[in-house]
Scaffold this motif. Structure first.
Motif, PDB file in Angstrom:
ATOM      1  N   GLY A 155      54.028  30.226   0.503  1.00 57.25           N
ATOM      2  CA  GLY A 155      53.499  29.791   2.348  1.00 57.25           C
ATOM      3  C   GLY A 155      54.054  30.497   3.185  1.00 57.25           C
ATOM      4  N   ILE A 156      55.403  31.092   2.832  1.00 59.29           N
ATOM      5  CA  ILE A 156      56.336  31.738   3.954  1.00 59.29           C
ATOM      6  C   ILE A 156      55.871  33.346   4.199  1.00 59.29           C
ATOM      7  N   LEU A 157      55.872  34.148   3.675  1.00 58.85           N
ATOM      8  CA  LEU A 157      55.237  35.202   3.130  1.00 58.85           C
ATOM      9  C   LEU A 157      53.705  35.813   2.222  1.00 58.85           C
ATOM     10  N   GLY A 158      52.917  36.371   3.097  1.00 62.05           N
ATOM     11  CA  GLY A 158      51.288  36.921   2.434  1.00 62.05           C
ATOM     12  C   GLY A 158      52.137  37.801   1.768  1.00 62.05           C
ATOM     13  N   LEU A 159      51.174  38.199   0.680  1.00 59.45           N
ATOM     14  CA  LEU A 159      50.990  39.306  -0.972  1.00 59.45           C
ATOM     15  C   LEU A 159      50.292  40.337  -0.330  1.00 59.45           C
ATOM     16  N   SER A 160      50.372  41.666  -0.280  1.00 56.49           N
ATOM     17  CA  SER A 160      49.623  43.464   0.320  1.00 56.49           C
ATOM     18  C   SER A 160      48.002  42.846  -0.840  1.00 56.49           C
ATOM     19  N   PRO A 161      47.220  43.194  -0.461  1.00 56.03           N
ATOM     20  CA  PRO A 161      46.125  43.354  -1.645  1.00 56.03           C
ATOM     21  C   PRO A 161      46.537  44.289  -2.994  1.00 56.03           C
ATOM     22  N   ILE A 162      47.420  45.730  -2.186  1.00 60.16           N
ATOM     23  CA  ILE A 162      47.391  46.745  -2.630  1.00 60.16           C
ATOM     24  C   ILE A 162      49.021  46.296  -3.399  1.00 60.16           C
ATOM     25  N   GLN A 163      49.809  45.560  -3.193  1.00 60.03           N
ATOM     26  CA  GLN A 163      50.599  44.547  -4.211  1.00 60.03           C
ATOM     27  C   GLN A 163      50.216  44.222  -5.746  1.00 60.03           C
TER      28      GLN A 163
ATOM     29  N   VAL B 127      38.535  45.171  -4.727  1.00 59.68           N
ATOM     30  CA  VAL B 127      39.832  44.716  -4.356  1.00 59.68           C
ATOM     31  C   VAL B 127      39.922  44.207  -3.126  1.00 59.68           C
ATOM     32  N   PHE B 128      38.958  44.631  -2.203  1.00 61.23           N
ATOM     33  CA  PHE B 128      39.338  44.374  -1.119  1.00 61.23           C
ATOM     34  C   PHE B 128      38.187  43.385  -0.447  1.00 61.23           C
ATOM     35  N   GLY B 129      37.320  43.461  -1.538  1.00 60.63           N
ATOM     36  CA  GLY B 129      35.855  42.715  -1.291  1.00 60.63           C
ATOM     37  C   GLY B 129      34.349  42.869  -0.247  1.00 60.63           C
TER      38      GLY B 129
ATOM     39  N   SER C 284      47.277  45.102   9.769  1.00 56.25           N
ATOM     40  CA  SER C 284      48.636  44.945   9.354  1.00 56.25           C
ATOM     41  C   SER C 284      48.386  43.529   8.541  1.00 56.25           C
ATOM     42  N   ALA C 285      47.065  42.206   7.956  1.00 56.03           N
ATOM     43  CA  ALA C 285      47.484  41.593   6.807  1.00 56.03           C
ATOM     44  C   ALA C 285      46.926  42.314   6.391  1.00 56.03           C
ATOM     45  N   LEU C 286      45.331  43.417   5.983  1.00 55.44           N
ATOM     46  CA  LEU C 286      45.446  43.591   4.991  1.00 55.44           C
ATOM     47  C   LEU C 286      46.057  45.139   3.972  1.00 55.44           C
ATOM     48  N   THR C 287      46.915  45.635   4.710  1.00 51.57           N
ATOM     49  CA  THR C 287      47.792  47.216   4.231  1.00 51.57           C
ATOM     50  C   THR C 287      49.181  45.345   3.819  1.00 51.57           C
ATOM     51  N   TYR C 288      49.778  45.252   4.497  1.00 47.87           N
ATOM     52  CA  TYR C 288      51.283  44.377   4.104  1.00 47.87           C
ATOM     53  C   TYR C 288      50.881  43.030   3.137  1.00 47.87           C
TER      54      TYR C 288
ATOM     55  N   TYR D 286      48.016  36.899   3.983  1.00 44.49           N
ATOM     56  CA  TYR D 286      47.162  37.226   2.886  1.00 44.49           C
ATOM     57  C   TYR D 286      47.150  35.999   2.420  1.00 44.49           C
ATOM     58  N   ARG D 287      47.086  35.912   0.948  1.00 45.22           N
ATOM     59  CA  ARG D 287      46.788  35.263   0.168  1.00 45.22           C
ATOM     60  C   ARG D 287      49.076  35.018  -0.328  1.00 45.22           C
ATOM     61  N   THR D 288      49.493  33.844  -0.117  1.00 46.05           N
ATOM     62  CA  THR D 288      50.450  33.396  -0.126  1.00 46.05           C
ATOM     63  C   THR D 288      50.679  32.558  -1.416  1.00 46.05           C
ATOM     64  N   LYS D 289      52.248  32.849  -2.036  1.00 49.50           N
ATOM     65  CA  LYS D 289      52.893  31.950  -2.906  1.00 49.50           C
ATOM     66  C   LYS D 289      53.286  30.738  -2.753  1.00 49.50           C
TER      67      LYS D 289
END
Length: 400
Positions: free
Chosen positions: A169-177, A273-275, A100-104, A164-167
């Motif tokens: 501190g509330i929601l993470g960004l999807s690597p796909i986005q 992207v996924f390393g 879920s973290a890797l996708t969304y 995942y990476r966040t801008k």
């Protein structure tokens, strides 16, 4: 003021589902569900989620001598090691959260606690069913949409949230986005290859008539031609053209347009992207026996280790109280993924045994063997000792 409408109100949000619902557009865009189903993307997500879910994740207690012991008596130990929720194994739950973290970009789990406030269960939540709000107090509130149409409201202490990476501190960004342009190109190429496969990879062409077709004759001819000859199951049909018509093919194929090479580059971009090293994702064009081993170690150090630390920190902060964190911590054991072959391991064990920092039982523990009598002693080479302890120079000087 007329004729202008009222001032427009805009709401800034990093929530991908809200953005798609409101029709947000960007320069590069890729559907998350479709992109995660791309063969290389799916393999990258599976490699990270499965490998990290397969290694031990345990609660440790700090000892007075600076070491550590597994806190097997703590309720959280069984949650992370055996059964995360009723009917859900720890491997399945951890794989779910990581995927879920890797996708969304976000993974959620509802926390169950006992009367002492200790965690007794973690029930993963579907990422698309959770919305996050920041209250005036600075704390977060989670709203979970249920299947029956209702909504469950959970507070920050009731949810494990891995970002995942966040801008904000509330929601993470999807690597796909984040890499939407790369995924959009890869999906477009995949669709183009699929369209070519539907026509059995026959080149496009033109029906040439000696005279101009009157009325709707052109549309009728095209429709009948597609119905009769277009499609992979009609690849070997016999084509009969009358009325002086000729079929002329366009002499452009995948090789001429470097389509196949372009798809390879897109697959490598997804790995970046996924390393994930290309050979781990199944791209073995430049793989050799030596570099596959190096790429496997690079997967652990450059990809799995940062993800492991991300999960450990989130769990330590959200599942252990500030008082418990003084003596307890959560950590993955990645040593199993970096182990060499039998000869390499035994050679390293011999060096450690001869050097005196590993005992026979320590080594047997690494190899999942039971302890032996007298195996807890540590050897010390005869030619080693404390510096200056065996120095007889002062005795010789005194004797002289």
């Amino acid at each position: 003021m007329w004729p202008f409408p009222k001032a427009e109100k805009r709401i800034a949000s990093d929530d991908p589902f809200l953005g798609q619902f409101l029709g947000a557009r960007a320069t590069g865009r890729a559907d998350i569900e479709k992109a995660s189903g791309h063969a290389v993307a799916h393999r990258c997500i599976s490699v990270i989620a499965e490998n990290l879910a397969s290694v031990p994740l345990a609660v440790y207690r700090k000892t007075e001598d600076g070491g550590r012991d597994k806190a097997t008596e703590h309720p959280l130990y069984g949650v992370l090691h055996d059964e995360t929720a009723p009917g859900l194994t720890a491997f399945e739950a951890r794989e779910w959260l990581l995927s879920s973290a890797l996708t969304y970009g976000n993974a959620y789990a509802k926390i169950g606690r006992n009367g002492r406030g200790q965690v007794t269960s973690l029930s993963p939540l579907v990422a698309g069913s959770v919305t996050v709000e920041k209250l005036k107090t600075g704390r977060l509130r989670y709203k979970v949409a249920k299947a029956d149409g209702g909504t469950e409201v959970l507070l920050q202490d009731e949810v494990l949230h891995i970002r995942y990476r966040t801008k904000d501190g509330i929601l993470g960004l999807s690597p796909i986005q984040i890499a939407a342009a790369a995924f959009g190109l890869a999906l477009a190429q995949q669709d183009q290859a699929g369209a070519a496969a539907e026509n059995a990879f026959r080149p496009a062409g033109a029906l040439v008539f000696p005279d101009k077709l009157a009325g709707t004759g052109k549309d009728s001819v095209i429709a009948k031609f597609k119905e009769r000859f277009i499609g992979s199951l009609k690849a070997n049909e016999v084509m009969v053209l009358d009325g002086g018509a000729k079929f002329e093919t366009f002499q452009f194929n995948s090789k001429d347009s470097e389509f196949l090479d372009s798809r390879k580059l897109s697959n490598l971009d997804i790995c970046r992207v996924f390393g994930v090293p290309p050979s781990v994702a199944g791209i073995t064009d430049d793989a050799t026996y030596s570099n596959i081993g190096e790429e496997s170690r690079a997967l652990v150090m450059r990809c799995l280790a940062p993800w492991a630390k991300r999960v450990e920190m989130a769990m330590t902060i959200q599942l252990l109280s500030p008082e418990a964190r003084k003596t307890l911590f959560i950590e993955h054991d990645l040593n199993g993924l970096t182990r060499g072959d039998l000869a390499t391991r035994y050679g390293a064990y011999r060096i450690a045994r001869d050097g005196g920092w590993l005992s026979a039982n320590d080594i047997r523990g690494f190899e999942n063997m039971s302890k032996i009598a007298g195996g807890d002693t540590y050897a010390e080479p005869l030619n080693m000792g404390v510096l200056g302890a065996n120095d007889n120079r002062s005795k010789l000087d005194n004797a002289a």
